[in-house]
Write an enzyme that holds these catalytic residues in place. Structure first.
Site, PDB file in Angstrom:
ATOM      1  N   ASP A 103      -0.055  -4.249  -6.899  1.00  0.00           N
ATOM      2  CA  ASP A 103      -0.540  -5.460  -6.238  1.00  0.00           C
ATOM      3  C   ASP A 103       0.423  -6.583  -6.609  1.00  0.00           C
ATOM      4  O   ASP A 103       0.641  -6.847  -7.793  1.00  0.00           O
ATOM      5  CB  ASP A 103      -1.963  -5.782  -6.713  1.00  0.00           C
ATOM      6  CG  ASP A 103      -2.587  -6.901  -5.903  1.00  0.00           C
ATOM      7  OD1 ASP A 103      -1.963  -7.982  -5.810  1.00  0.00           O
ATOM      8  OD2 ASP A 103      -3.682  -6.711  -5.355  1.00  0.00           O
ATOM      9  N   LYS A 134     -14.676   3.690   1.531  1.00  0.00           N
ATOM     10  CA  LYS A 134     -14.985   3.777   0.112  1.00  0.00           C
ATOM     11  C   LYS A 134     -15.776   5.050  -0.142  1.00  0.00           C
ATOM     12  O   LYS A 134     -16.730   5.355   0.597  1.00  0.00           O
ATOM     13  CB  LYS A 134     -15.820   2.567  -0.316  1.00  0.00           C
ATOM     14  CG  LYS A 134     -15.033   1.276  -0.300  1.00  0.00           C
ATOM     15  CD  LYS A 134     -14.038   1.243  -1.442  1.00  0.00           C
ATOM     16  CE  LYS A 134     -13.067   0.093  -1.311  1.00  0.00           C
ATOM     17  NZ  LYS A 134     -11.996   0.146  -2.320  1.00  0.00           N
ATOM     18  N   GLU A 190      -2.183  -3.200   3.818  1.00  0.00           N
ATOM     19  CA  GLU A 190      -3.628  -3.243   3.585  1.00  0.00           C
ATOM     20  C   GLU A 190      -4.189  -4.571   4.101  1.00  0.00           C
ATOM     21  O   GLU A 190      -3.822  -5.650   3.625  1.00  0.00           O
ATOM     22  CB  GLU A 190      -3.942  -3.102   2.084  1.00  0.00           C
ATOM     23  CG  GLU A 190      -5.428  -3.215   1.825  1.00  0.00           C
ATOM     24  CD  GLU A 190      -5.881  -2.654   0.487  1.00  0.00           C
ATOM     25  OE1 GLU A 190      -5.077  -2.616  -0.460  1.00  0.00           O
ATOM     26  OE2 GLU A 190      -7.061  -2.243   0.403  1.00  0.00           O
ATOM     27  N   GLU A 222      -3.076   0.234  -8.344  1.00  0.00           N
ATOM     28  CA  GLU A 222      -3.478  -1.176  -8.204  1.00  0.00           C
ATOM     29  C   GLU A 222      -3.798  -1.837  -9.539  1.00  0.00           C
ATOM     30  O   GLU A 222      -3.754  -3.058  -9.638  1.00  0.00           O
ATOM     31  CB  GLU A 222      -4.653  -1.317  -7.223  1.00  0.00           C
ATOM     32  CG  GLU A 222      -5.947  -0.677  -7.675  1.00  0.00           C
ATOM     33  CD  GLU A 222      -7.010  -0.685  -6.570  1.00  0.00           C
ATOM     34  OE1 GLU A 222      -6.812   0.007  -5.560  1.00  0.00           O
ATOM     35  OE2 GLU A 222      -8.020  -1.378  -6.729  1.00  0.00           O
ATOM     36  N   GLU A 262      -7.198   7.713  -2.512  1.00  0.00           N
ATOM     37  CA  GLU A 262      -6.807   6.584  -3.368  1.00  0.00           C
ATOM     38  C   GLU A 262      -7.649   6.527  -4.644  1.00  0.00           C
ATOM     39  O   GLU A 262      -8.872   6.707  -4.601  1.00  0.00           O
ATOM     40  CB  GLU A 262      -6.964   5.283  -2.579  1.00  0.00           C
ATOM     41  CG  GLU A 262      -6.579   4.032  -3.358  1.00  0.00           C
ATOM     42  CD  GLU A 262      -6.433   2.821  -2.451  1.00  0.00           C
ATOM     43  OE1 GLU A 262      -5.961   2.977  -1.297  1.00  0.00           O
ATOM     44  OE2 GLU A 262      -6.804   1.717  -2.877  1.00  0.00           O
ATOM     45  N   ASP A 312     -10.954   5.828  -0.656  1.00  0.00           N
ATOM     46  CA  ASP A 312     -10.691   5.201  -1.958  1.00  0.00           C
ATOM     47  C   ASP A 312     -11.919   5.361  -2.852  1.00  0.00           C
ATOM     48  O   ASP A 312     -12.990   4.848  -2.528  1.00  0.00           O
ATOM     49  CB  ASP A 312     -10.399   3.707  -1.712  1.00  0.00           C
ATOM     50  CG  ASP A 312     -10.022   2.959  -2.973  1.00  0.00           C
ATOM     51  OD1 ASP A 312      -9.980   3.577  -4.053  1.00  0.00           O
ATOM     52  OD2 ASP A 312      -9.757   1.739  -2.873  1.00  0.00           O
ATOM     53  N   HIS A 315      -1.136  -2.691  -2.873  1.00  0.00           N
ATOM     54  CA  HIS A 315      -2.557  -3.034  -2.837  1.00  0.00           C
ATOM     55  C   HIS A 315      -2.608  -4.524  -2.506  1.00  0.00           C
ATOM     56  O   HIS A 315      -1.815  -5.308  -3.019  1.00  0.00           O
ATOM     57  CB  HIS A 315      -3.155  -2.782  -4.224  1.00  0.00           C
ATOM     58  CG  HIS A 315      -4.557  -3.274  -4.424  1.00  0.00           C
ATOM     59  ND1 HIS A 315      -4.856  -4.445  -5.093  1.00  0.00           N
ATOM     60  CD2 HIS A 315      -5.737  -2.741  -4.058  1.00  0.00           C
ATOM     61  CE1 HIS A 315      -6.165  -4.609  -5.133  1.00  0.00           C
ATOM     62  NE2 HIS A 315      -6.732  -3.592  -4.512  1.00  0.00           N
TER      63      HIS A 315
HETATM   64 MG    MG Z   1      -8.152   0.616  -3.942  1.00  0.00          MG
END
Ligand code: MG
Length: 392
Positions: A270, A168, A330, A247, A221, A195, A297
């Site tokens: 997603d 992250k 993922e 996502e 991302e 991301d 996602h």
């Molecule tokens: Mg993400």
């Protein structure tokens, strides 16, 4: 015939919160959907989004529409739901509700026909799917301590056999840069992704993209806010690292608009939010027509993760070659007992990859008893014209 639709709002309070660029999670929520037909067979789905809102939408709007429907007619069930709510459900939790119902119908259809979800999606081209570990979230400690914790967590995944990790970023640019560089230094052979959860404006994203590029990250991302669809092209012109996003995007029309503007290299619908597995197949066709790969996602519990595994197992990688780079599933590794301890039949994950279930439907089954311990609200709509043969 669909006899009953049940929804379960599940909740788990975390012992320790974890954060991303936008907020911290201290509670995990999930909304599971069960569609039962008149033979007593159950199909399961789940919805990404605000669970209590989505539950209300299913219970009061879509369930009454679908009771009595033939569960093999999942495409027309989608179309029926869509047409009945088109004026106010083009995006948002209502489409999240359609997604969970579609996933449950997909599971049920597979069970009724005796074939797995990946067979319904066109057939498996791989029996295992390589995964990447999603984790390394922010903690409420000072940055020095946090970086140490993140590196330790990452090392744990590598020890478990993961060859790809996603971190992250989007906290602040000084920390982001340090983290990106340190992770690369510590894990020179590992595929790394970052991301930001749409933390940056365009000049910041260009700056961070260059840092990711220097450190050979595999993708950047959600570098930008999802509503600024025209900025992705501008970012892509400036940096040499693949851009992944999608996502929060939904439906074939949403992805058509996003992807045709250019600048997005990896589309990330997603399956529990984009419109469901049925819609994800249409998104895959649109992405394919533009030469873009789809890497779903996946957040939530095992139903969504298994759906993504089936999707990737049946995915052809664009443009294709003999030594193709395998698509990555993922695998959220953040604490969530509703994902890891709530399933009677789960998906086998080992050595950083998932074995694609071969049982009919999605091939994962929640344990009702375990599920009840997380359930804060259960709702049920059933077809009163027929007796329900399902017995708990
Ligand atoms: Mg993400």
């Amino acid at each position: 015939m669909i006899q009953c639709i049940r929804t379960y709002h599940l909740q788990h309070k975390l012992e320790e919160s974890f954060g991303l660029s936008q907020w911290h999670y201290d509670t995990r929520n999930a909304l599971l959907v069960e569609v039962v037909d008149d033979s007593g067979a159950s199909g399961w789905g789940e919805c990404y989004g605000p669970s209590a809102v989505t539950q209300c939408v299913i219970d009061t709007f879509y369930a009454p529409l679908l009771l009595g429907w033939d569960p093999l007619k999942n495409e027309s069930a989608w179309q029926h739901s869509w047409r009945a709510s088109l004026d106010f459900a083009m995006k948002g939790p209502m489409m999240g509700a359609i997604s969970g119902l579609d996933m449950a119908l997909f599971d049920l259809k597979g069970k009724l026909l005796g074939v797995s979800a990946s067979e319904l999606m066109g057939g498996r081209v791989r029996d295992r799917v390589q995964g990447y570990a999603t984790g390394m979230y922010f903690r409420k400690v000072d940055e020095k301590k946090m970086l140490e914790t993140i590196l330790q967590e990452a090392g744990g995944y590598v020890d478990q056999g993961y060859r790809a990790l996603k971190i992250k970023i989007g906290k602040n640019r000084v920390f982001d840069k340090l983290q990106i560089q340190t992770m690369r230094k510590m894990f020179p052979e590992i595929k790394l992704m970052a991301d930001s959860n749409h933390a940056y404006d365009l000049p910041e994203a260009i700056q961070m993209g260059r840092v990711l590029e220097e450190n050979k990250y595999a993708w950047f991302e959600e570098p930008l806010s999802p509503q600024h669809t025209s900025q992705f092209r501008q970012l892509a012109d400036k940096i040499d690292v693949p851009i992944a996003t999608g996502e929060s995007e939904q439906t074939r029309w949403g992805f058509q608009e996003l992807l045709s503007k250019g600048g997005v290299h990896i589309a990330q619908p997603d399956l529990s939010y984009c419109g469901g597995p049925t819609e994800a197949l249409k998104i895959r066709a649109i992405a394919s027509s533009l030469g873009i790969n789809v890497v779903p996602h996946a957040w939530g519990t095992m139903l969504n993760m298994a759906s993504a595994a089936h999707f990737l197992a049946s995915s052809y990688v664009e443009p294709g070659r003999d030594e193709v780079e395998e698509p990555l599933l993922e695998l959220d590794r953040t604490p969530n007992p509703m994902r890891d301890e709530m399933y009677a039949v789960s998906m086998e994950i080992s050595n950083g990859s998932a074995k694609v279930p071969t049982a009919p439907g999605l091939g994962v089954e929640p344990d009702r008893k375990a599920m009840k311990t997380f359930c804060v609200q259960e709702r049920e709509e059933y077809n009163v014209s027929k007796n329900l043969s399902y017995v708990d």
